[in-house]
Design a protein around this motif. Structure first.
Motif, mmCIF file in Angstrom:
data_model
loop_
_atom_site.group_PDB
_atom_site.id
_atom_site.type_symbol
_atom_site.label_atom_id
_atom_site.label_comp_id
_atom_site.label_asym_id
_atom_site.label_seq_id
_atom_site.Cartn_x
_atom_site.Cartn_y
_atom_site.Cartn_z
ATOM 1 N N LYS A 1 0.830 -1.202 0.000
ATOM 2 C CA LYS A 1 0.000 0.000 0.000
ATOM 3 C C LYS A 1 0.867 1.256 0.000
ATOM 4 O O LYS A 1 0.626 2.198 -0.771
ATOM 5 N N VAL A 2 1.898 1.284 0.839
ATOM 6 C CA VAL A 2 2.778 2.446 0.926
ATOM 7 C C VAL A 2 3.532 2.668 -0.379
ATOM 8 O O VAL A 2 3.616 3.789 -0.899
ATOM 9 N N PHE A 3 4.079 1.606 -0.937
ATOM 10 C CA PHE A 3 4.834 1.722 -2.187
ATOM 11 C C PHE A 3 3.926 2.125 -3.352
ATOM 12 O O PHE A 3 4.330 2.887 -4.226
ATOM 13 N N SER A 4 2.718 1.609 -3.348
ATOM 14 C CA SER A 4 1.774 1.965 -4.404
ATOM 15 C C SER A 4 1.437 3.453 -4.370
ATOM 16 O O SER A 4 1.421 4.133 -5.407
ATOM 17 N N GLU A 5 1.177 3.967 -3.158
ATOM 18 C CA GLU A 5 0.869 5.391 -3.019
ATOM 19 C C GLU A 5 2.076 6.250 -3.389
ATOM 20 O O GLU A 5 1.931 7.293 -4.048
ATOM 21 N N LYS A 6 3.267 5.827 -3.007
ATOM 22 C CA LYS A 6 4.479 6.567 -3.335
ATOM 23 C C LYS A 6 4.694 6.587 -4.854
ATOM 24 O O LYS A 6 5.027 7.629 -5.443
ATOM 25 N N ALA A 7 4.483 5.451 -5.495
ATOM 26 C CA ALA A 7 4.667 5.359 -6.947
ATOM 27 C C ALA A 7 3.672 6.261 -7.679
ATOM 28 O O ALA A 7 4.028 6.920 -8.661
ATOM 29 N N LYS A 8 2.440 6.302 -7.190
ATOM 30 C CA LYS A 8 1.420 7.151 -7.818
ATOM 31 C C LYS A 8 1.788 8.627 -7.680
ATOM 32 O O LYS A 8 1.598 9.417 -8.610
ATOM 33 N N THR A 9 2.293 8.994 -6.508
ATOM 34 C CA THR A 9 2.662 10.389 -6.261
ATOM 35 C C THR A 9 3.801 10.836 -7.160
ATOM 36 O O THR A 9 3.813 11.975 -7.662
ATOM 37 N N LEU A 10 4.750 9.961 -7.411
ATOM 38 C CA LEU A 10 5.929 10.304 -8.210
ATOM 39 C C LEU A 10 5.690 10.255 -9.710
ATOM 40 O O LEU A 10 6.464 10.823 -10.469
ATOM 41 N N LEU A 11 4.647 9.585 -10.123
ATOM 42 C CA LEU A 11 4.425 9.352 -11.547
ATOM 43 C C LEU A 11 4.356 10.642 -12.350
ATOM 44 O O LEU A 11 3.584 11.547 -12.046
ATOM 45 N N ALA A 12 5.199 10.709 -13.368
ATOM 46 C CA ALA A 12 5.119 11.826 -14.324
ATOM 47 C C ALA A 12 4.016 11.487 -15.307
ATOM 48 O O ALA A 12 4.119 10.527 -16.072
ATOM 49 N N LYS A 13 2.957 12.252 -15.271
ATOM 50 C CA LYS A 13 1.757 11.866 -16.020
ATOM 51 C C LYS A 13 1.806 12.214 -17.501
ATOM 52 O O LYS A 13 0.909 11.858 -18.257
ATOM 53 N N ASN A 14 2.832 12.915 -17.945
ATOM 54 C CA ASN A 14 2.874 13.263 -19.365
ATOM 55 C C ASN A 14 4.298 13.179 -19.908
ATOM 56 O O ASN A 14 5.080 14.115 -19.750
ATOM 57 N N PRO A 15 4.676 12.090 -20.549
ATOM 58 C CA PRO A 15 3.883 10.855 -20.700
ATOM 59 C C PRO A 15 4.268 9.837 -19.633
ATOM 60 O O PRO A 15 5.440 9.688 -19.319
ATOM 61 N N PRO A 16 3.319 9.114 -19.087
ATOM 62 C CA PRO A 16 3.609 8.164 -18.012
ATOM 63 C C PRO A 16 4.449 6.974 -18.465
ATOM 64 O O PRO A 16 5.216 6.428 -17.693
ATOM 65 N N ALA A 17 4.313 6.577 -19.732
ATOM 66 C CA ALA A 17 5.020 5.401 -20.226
ATOM 67 C C ALA A 17 6.535 5.582 -20.135
ATOM 68 O O ALA A 17 7.261 4.659 -19.752
ATOM 69 N N ILE A 18 7.023 6.781 -20.487
ATOM 70 C CA ILE A 18 8.470 7.024 -20.462
ATOM 71 C C ILE A 18 8.991 6.985 -19.032
ATOM 72 O O ILE A 18 10.051 6.429 -18.751
#
Length: 246
Positions: A58-75
């Motif tokens: 749960k903690v790692f999932s929330e951390k990963a979501k917070t850090l995600l660069a949404k444009n573009p997320p794939a890169i």
């Protein structure tokens, strides 16, 4: 499907695969969490929660979501996975070449080799089930499992649990088998291949022995006679339904 929720519904697809497909194929903002990403996040932020625990996930999932660069997320997703695979490796990580070492908690506190933390899974209990499909006048003996054990309230054939996998000769000389059938004429008509089912804390291995008897079992055995048609109306464990299907 082109949404994370619909992709996740596909058979065999879990959160990691669904996030990867959503991100790489459709540019959707879903953070990928694989072993590489767990390792990078654990070391960089100094997170010592077990990556395979409910709280850790749960903690790692929330951390990963917070850090995600949404444009573009794939890169971003590809970059952090590659970073974990080539720099922040499980063994002999290239910390001296790492551009993030000045901010990496594990590097600063000399915990690179101890992170990430993973809880050692408990060894699964091994059990051996020998199901006797006992036929009498074209009917079969079954009963419902009522004890506080696996498959509670599901039905089963006559069961002999042993300490190891047995064959037909070992079955016939089994003490419990002899106790049940010592006065009853019987014929073992077939022995199945080995079946196996892995549960969360147990591994069930066993066989099915199709038997025919010419006298009924004692009434106090707890089993009841039902027809082949009635078998189709009862709920059995997957271990048994897989055999019946074959």
């Amino acid at each position: 499907p082109d949404t994370y929720e619909e992709i996740l519904k596909l058979k065999g697809v879990g959160p990691y695969t669904a996030s990867a497909i959503a991100s790489f194929a459709f540019d959707l903002p879903h953070a990928v969490l694989d072993g590489n990403v767990f390792r990078v996040l654990s070391r960089f932020f100094g997170i010592d929660l077990p990556v395979n625990s409910s709280e850790g996930k749960k903690v790692f999932s929330e951390k990963a979501k917070t850090l995600l660069a949404k444009n573009p997320p794939a890169i971003y997703n590809q970059a952090i996975m590659d970073f974990g695979a080539t720099i922040c490796k499980p063994f002999l990580p290239l910390c001296k070449l790492c551009p993030l070492q000045n901010k990496c908690i594990a590097f600063k506190t000399n915990k690179v080799d101890s992170l990430p933390v993973k809880v050692k899974a408990a060894e699964k209990r091994k059990r051996f089930f020998n199901y006797l499909i006992v036929e009498y006048k074209r009917k079969f003996y079954i009963k419902k499992r009522t004890d506080k054990d696996i498959w509670q309230n599901l039905h089963e054939f006559l069961l002999l649990e042993t300490k190891f996998l047995i064959n037909e000769q070992q079955l016939i000389h089994n003490k419990e088998f002899e106790h049940i059938f010592h006065t009853i004429p019987f014929e073992v008509k077939s022995m199945s291949d080995v079946s196996r089912q892995v549960l969360s804390h147990q591994v069930i291995t066993g066989r099915f022995f199709h038997m025919e008897i010419t006298e009924p079992l004692k009434s106090e055995s707890g089993y009841q006679l039902i027809s082949a048609r009635q078998l189709q109306l009862l709920a059995f464990p997957k271990f048994i339904t897989a055999y019946l299907k074959d």
